[in-house]
Design an enzyme around this catalytic site. Structure first.
Site, short mmCIF file in Angstrom:
data_model
loop_
_atom_site.label_atom_id
_atom_site.label_comp_id
_atom_site.label_asym_id
_atom_site.label_seq_id
_atom_site.Cartn_x
_atom_site.Cartn_y
_atom_site.Cartn_z
N GLU A 50 8.00 -12.06 0.48
CA GLU A 50 7.59 -10.97 1.37
C GLU A 50 8.78 -10.33 2.08
O GLU A 50 9.71 -11.03 2.51
CB GLU A 50 6.61 -11.50 2.41
CG GLU A 50 6.09 -10.46 3.40
CD GLU A 50 5.20 -11.05 4.47
OE1 GLU A 50 4.47 -10.27 5.10
OE2 GLU A 50 5.23 -12.28 4.69
N LYS A 119 -0.29 -4.78 2.92
CA LYS A 119 -0.86 -5.89 3.70
C LYS A 119 -1.91 -5.39 4.69
O LYS A 119 -1.65 -4.54 5.53
CB LYS A 119 0.28 -6.59 4.44
CG LYS A 119 -0.09 -7.90 5.13
CD LYS A 119 1.18 -8.51 5.72
CE LYS A 119 0.93 -9.88 6.33
NZ LYS A 119 2.20 -10.44 6.87
N CYS A 153 0.95 -13.14 2.55
CA CYS A 153 1.19 -14.04 3.67
C CYS A 153 -0.06 -14.28 4.54
O CYS A 153 -0.98 -14.98 4.14
CB CYS A 153 2.36 -13.51 4.50
SG CYS A 153 3.19 -14.76 5.52
#
Length: 271
Positions: A50, A119, A153
């Site tokens: 990431e 995200k 994540c």
């Protein structure tokens, strides 16, 4: 890797990232990718961590972010094409309009971009919500005839997202991450739970190294649909490799028919 081939060799690039130094980070990532494609067993899919272009230099992120991802997209596409390798290009800080997104892009072996995902869940403990804009849609994508899902994540703490991806057909979940100490137990437990409850492979690539107050622990993992760990890194930089057989997903789902036994009409509750 031909269309519908179910056996994939995976190589995850578990590397340190220099905060706020995109040019240097690109050189580092490219060096690791060159090492990956030079291994005795060439990977079918390379996975990056990431925010590998900038790290969490959030105070300067609007100046550092790759505008429309143009530079990164051109480079990754060319690498994929030259090496006939599929790349789940982790995520980068990408500026679109007046906002910066934490965005992953996926390329097939001809260098064509097959999907992108920003995200959805921004991590307040690292103040993402103050500097980044959230993505607004879940994403599955076809990689050589196999349906995969995208997450980044903190997203793995939201099991409803992973279930949505699985119900849409995903057999593999890709998870680029920058997950720090002291939450190693959470990382391993959540990833294994997502694999078990959705009966799919989880391929999670975490960064390593120190950045400000954060100590990122690596432990990139490949987990099968039974929740068994196929490969796991330590805390040092390196290439974490393993092979997955996607036919196992169908076998597991037929032996324990979780999806057939769901009763979604009963799941609506008033908060």
């Amino acid at each position: 890797m031909t269309q519908q081939q179910t056996s994939w060799n995976i190589a995850m690039i578990q590397c340190d990232i220099r905060m706020g130094r995109p040019a240097e980070n690109r050189e580092i990532v490219e060096s690791w990718m060159e090492k990956a494609v030079s291994q005795a067993v060439k990977p079918d899919v390379i996975v990056l961590p990431e925010m590998w272009n900038t790290g969490y230099a959030l105070e300067q992120i609007h100046e550092l972010a790759d505008v429309d991802g143009r530079e990164t997209r051109e480079w990754i596409s060319g690498f994929a094409r030259r090496n006939a390798v599929r790349i789940v290009a982790g995520s980068i800080a990408e500026k679109r309009g007046g906002d910066v997104y934490n965005t992953m892009r996926i390329y097939d072996g001809s260098g064509e971009e097959v999907a992108s995902y920003s995200k959805m869940h921004l991590f307040r403990l690292m103040q993402e919500e103050k500097h980044l804009a959230p993505g607004e849609s879940a994403v599955t994508f076809d990689l050589d005839g196999q349906t995969s899902g995208a997450s980044i994540c903190y997203d793995i703490r939201f099991p409803e997202l992973m279930r949505t991806l699985a119900l849409t057909g995903a057999k593999v979940l890709f998870v680029p991450a920058a997950w720090p100490h002291p939450r190693l137990h959470h990382w391993r437990t959540l990833l294994m739970a997502r694999a078990i409850e959705n009966q799919m492979y989880v391929i999670a690539c975490n960064r390593t190294g120190l950045s400000g107050k954060d100590n990122f622990f690596g432990h990139s993992m490949i987990i099968d649909p039974w929740g068994e760990v196929i490969a796991e890194g330590g805390e040092e930089e390196g290439i974490i490799a393993g092979q997955i057989d996607l036919s196992l997903v169908d076998e597991v789902r037929s032996r324990i028919p979780v999806f057939e036994d769901r009763r979604p009409s009963l799941y609506n509750v008033t908060p």
